[in-house]
Design an enzyme around this catalytic site. Structure first.
Site, mmCIF file in Angstrom:
data_model
loop_
_atom_site.group_PDB
_atom_site.id
_atom_site.type_symbol
_atom_site.label_atom_id
_atom_site.label_comp_id
_atom_site.label_asym_id
_atom_site.label_seq_id
_atom_site.Cartn_x
_atom_site.Cartn_y
_atom_site.Cartn_z
ATOM 1 N N LYS A 185 25.876 -3.165 -2.126
ATOM 2 C CA LYS A 185 27.116 -3.181 -2.361
ATOM 3 C C LYS A 185 27.816 -2.327 -1.135
ATOM 4 O O LYS A 185 29.056 -2.056 -0.941
ATOM 5 C CB LYS A 185 27.491 -2.266 -3.612
ATOM 6 C CG LYS A 185 26.865 -2.947 -4.890
ATOM 7 C CD LYS A 185 27.275 -2.001 -6.176
ATOM 8 C CE LYS A 185 26.734 -2.815 -7.364
ATOM 9 N NZ LYS A 185 26.900 -1.522 -8.406
ATOM 10 N N HIS A 245 5.640 6.240 11.416
ATOM 11 C CA HIS A 245 5.145 5.872 10.014
ATOM 12 C C HIS A 245 4.068 7.213 9.751
ATOM 13 O O HIS A 245 2.936 6.851 9.750
ATOM 14 C CB HIS A 245 4.413 4.645 9.916
ATOM 15 C CG HIS A 245 4.042 4.083 8.504
ATOM 16 N ND1 HIS A 245 4.069 5.017 7.431
ATOM 17 C CD2 HIS A 245 3.500 3.079 7.874
ATOM 18 C CE1 HIS A 245 3.723 4.178 6.184
ATOM 19 N NE2 HIS A 245 3.475 2.994 6.651
ATOM 20 N N ARG A 281 11.230 4.184 2.894
ATOM 21 C CA ARG A 281 11.118 3.299 3.763
ATOM 22 C C ARG A 281 12.149 2.522 4.137
ATOM 23 O O ARG A 281 13.090 1.946 3.101
ATOM 24 C CB ARG A 281 9.900 2.112 3.394
ATOM 25 C CG ARG A 281 9.788 0.934 4.386
ATOM 26 C CD ARG A 281 8.610 0.099 4.255
ATOM 27 N NE ARG A 281 7.412 0.809 4.615
ATOM 28 C CZ ARG A 281 6.315 0.269 4.553
ATOM 29 N NH1 ARG A 281 6.001 -0.878 4.271
ATOM 30 N NH2 ARG A 281 5.097 1.198 4.919
ATOM 31 N N ARG A 309 0.680 -1.241 -0.147
ATOM 32 C CA ARG A 309 0.135 -0.102 0.052
ATOM 33 C C ARG A 309 0.885 1.311 -0.020
ATOM 34 O O ARG A 309 0.511 2.368 -0.768
ATOM 35 C CB ARG A 309 -0.843 0.028 1.283
ATOM 36 C CG ARG A 309 -2.245 -0.554 1.001
ATOM 37 C CD ARG A 309 -2.910 -1.225 2.406
ATOM 38 N NE ARG A 309 -1.940 -2.111 2.836
ATOM 39 C CZ ARG A 309 -1.970 -3.299 2.460
ATOM 40 N NH1 ARG A 309 -3.091 -3.831 1.969
ATOM 41 N NH2 ARG A 309 -1.056 -4.211 2.837
ATOM 42 N N THR A 310 1.809 1.383 0.953
ATOM 43 C CA THR A 310 2.440 2.675 1.175
ATOM 44 C C THR A 310 3.206 2.956 -0.440
ATOM 45 O O THR A 310 3.017 4.176 -0.932
ATOM 46 C CB THR A 310 3.614 2.486 2.042
ATOM 47 O OG1 THR A 310 2.691 2.306 3.392
ATOM 48 C CG2 THR A 310 4.200 3.898 2.449
HETATM 49 C C1 NCD Z 1 2.057 -0.871 8.248
HETATM 50 C C2 NCD Z 1 3.490 -0.877 8.330
HETATM 51 O O1 NCD Z 1 4.420 -1.035 7.268
HETATM 52 O O2 NCD Z 1 4.068 -0.180 9.411
HETATM 53 N N1 NCD Z 1 1.430 -1.137 6.801
HETATM 54 C C3 NCD Z 1 1.311 0.029 6.169
HETATM 55 O O3 NCD Z 1 2.272 0.834 5.726
HETATM 56 N N2 NCD Z 1 0.134 0.192 5.889
HETATM 57 C C4 NCD Z 1 1.607 -1.869 9.085
HETATM 58 C C5 NCD Z 1 2.184 -3.357 9.133
HETATM 59 O O4 NCD Z 1 2.981 -3.522 8.234
HETATM 60 O O5 NCD Z 1 1.517 -3.928 9.944
#
Ligand code: NCD
Length: 307
Positions: free
Chosen positions: A80, A129, A101, A51-52
């Site tokens: 590397k 997040h 991320r 999703r993100t």
């Molecule tokens: C979350 C995350 O990556 O922290 N997912 C997301 O970005 N919607 C929650 C999760 O991974 O449980």
């Protein structure tokens, strides 16, 4: 230059503005379809995501821009041994904005120190997040119509769940908020968040292991997955993974206007039978994530003088 590393980088006024922009995008999508033409978003994902990453990409494409990046550390020069600092300087030569991320807490902050374009934290380890929190805030606004006078239950892995940490930070700035922390003893909210966020803002909270006991009080139930990848041993994960499973039966005592949220991915913690319940808003939450990220990209690119 403005980055988004923690949700506290945004004032309450800025959050209101982002929500207003997202609502305007939902009402008038064509107005926004060319604003980011010739602009590029780089998605640097060193950890799995559906999703993100894809909502960031969809957001940029719907603004008329384009997207480049990688979706696993092994396909980048991190394999590397390149540092985040050098990667940040490099990507600044190619793109207008970065979404990163990373499994290490603080990596997006380091990236922002070395990039010459805005950096968005798309999740750093078990820490924060903030764009999931913006997604959650837009969802709360659209479902409940307010941010104050709400009792919010957080259920599941409150220790490693970064979405929980950031949403608690965000909600602690509103009035009349009560927090109910529902988790196994081993997965309790870290004490630094209780002290620096809940106690520091005089937010009343209770800790319990029983979801059933607190269900009737809740306006919002924020379910989370047990974060397998942050465990030190598989045994503990297996023992704790099914601590909470939300079922239609358990919702019988809940308020009629409860909002059931989940950042997703779901593993076992919400039975699919709950999906039909009109109070289940986790798939509406997914859609909100795209619109609020469109609003965020617009804001950061404007402030950086890039659009
Ligand atoms: C979350 C995350 O990556 O922290 N997912 C997301 O970005 N919607 C929650 C999760 O991974 O449980």
């Amino acid at each position: 230059m403005k980055n988004l590393i923690s949700i506290l980088d945004l004032s309450l006024e800025e959050i209101d503005e982002l929500i207003a922009t997202a609502n305007d995008i939902i009402a008038n999508p064509t107005k926004y379809q060319d604003i980011c033409r010739y602009k590029k978003l780089a998605t640097l994902f060193y950890e799995p995501s559906t999703r993100t990453r894809l909502s960031f990409e969809a957001a940029m494409l719907e603004l008329g821009g384009s997207v480049l990046g990688f979706s696993e550390a092994n396909s980048s020069s991190a394999a590397k041994g390149e540092s985040v600092a050098d990667t940040a300087q490099t990507i600044s030569c190619y793109a207008d904005i970065i979404a990163m991320r990373h499994p290490k807490e603080g990596a997006p902050y380091v990236c922002a120190q070395h990039a010459s374009i805005p950096v968005i934290n798309a999740g750093d380890g078990g820490h924060n997040h903030p764009t999931q929190t913006l997604t959650d805030l837009l969802t709360i606004y659209r479902e409940k119509g307010r941010f104050d006078n709400l009792t919010i239950g957080f259920c599941g892995d409150l220790k490693f769940g970064r979405t929980v940490h950031s949403l608690i930070q965000a909600m602690s700035r509103y009035t009349g908020i009560k927090v109910v922390l529902i988790s196994p003893v081993e997965l309790k909210l870290p004490s630094y968040i209780k002290k620096d966020v809940l106690k520091a803002n005089n937010i009343p909270y209770v800790q319990t292991t029983s979801l059933e006991e607190v269900m009737p009080e809740l306006d919002i139930l924020y379910m989370t997955r047990v974060q397998r990848e942050r465990f030190f041993n598989e045994e503990d994960y297996l023992r704790l993974k099914d601590s909470y499973i939300l079922t239609p039966e358990k919702l019988k005592t809940a308020k009629e206007d409860l909002a059931i949220m989940h950042p997703l991915p779901r593993v076992n913690e919400i039975s699919v039978a709950v999906d039909k319940d009109p109070r289940a808003c986790y798939f509406r939450q997914v859609l909100n994530g795209k619109y609020i990220r469109m609003a965020l990209i617009l804001k950061l690119l404007k402030e950086a003088g890039r659009i």
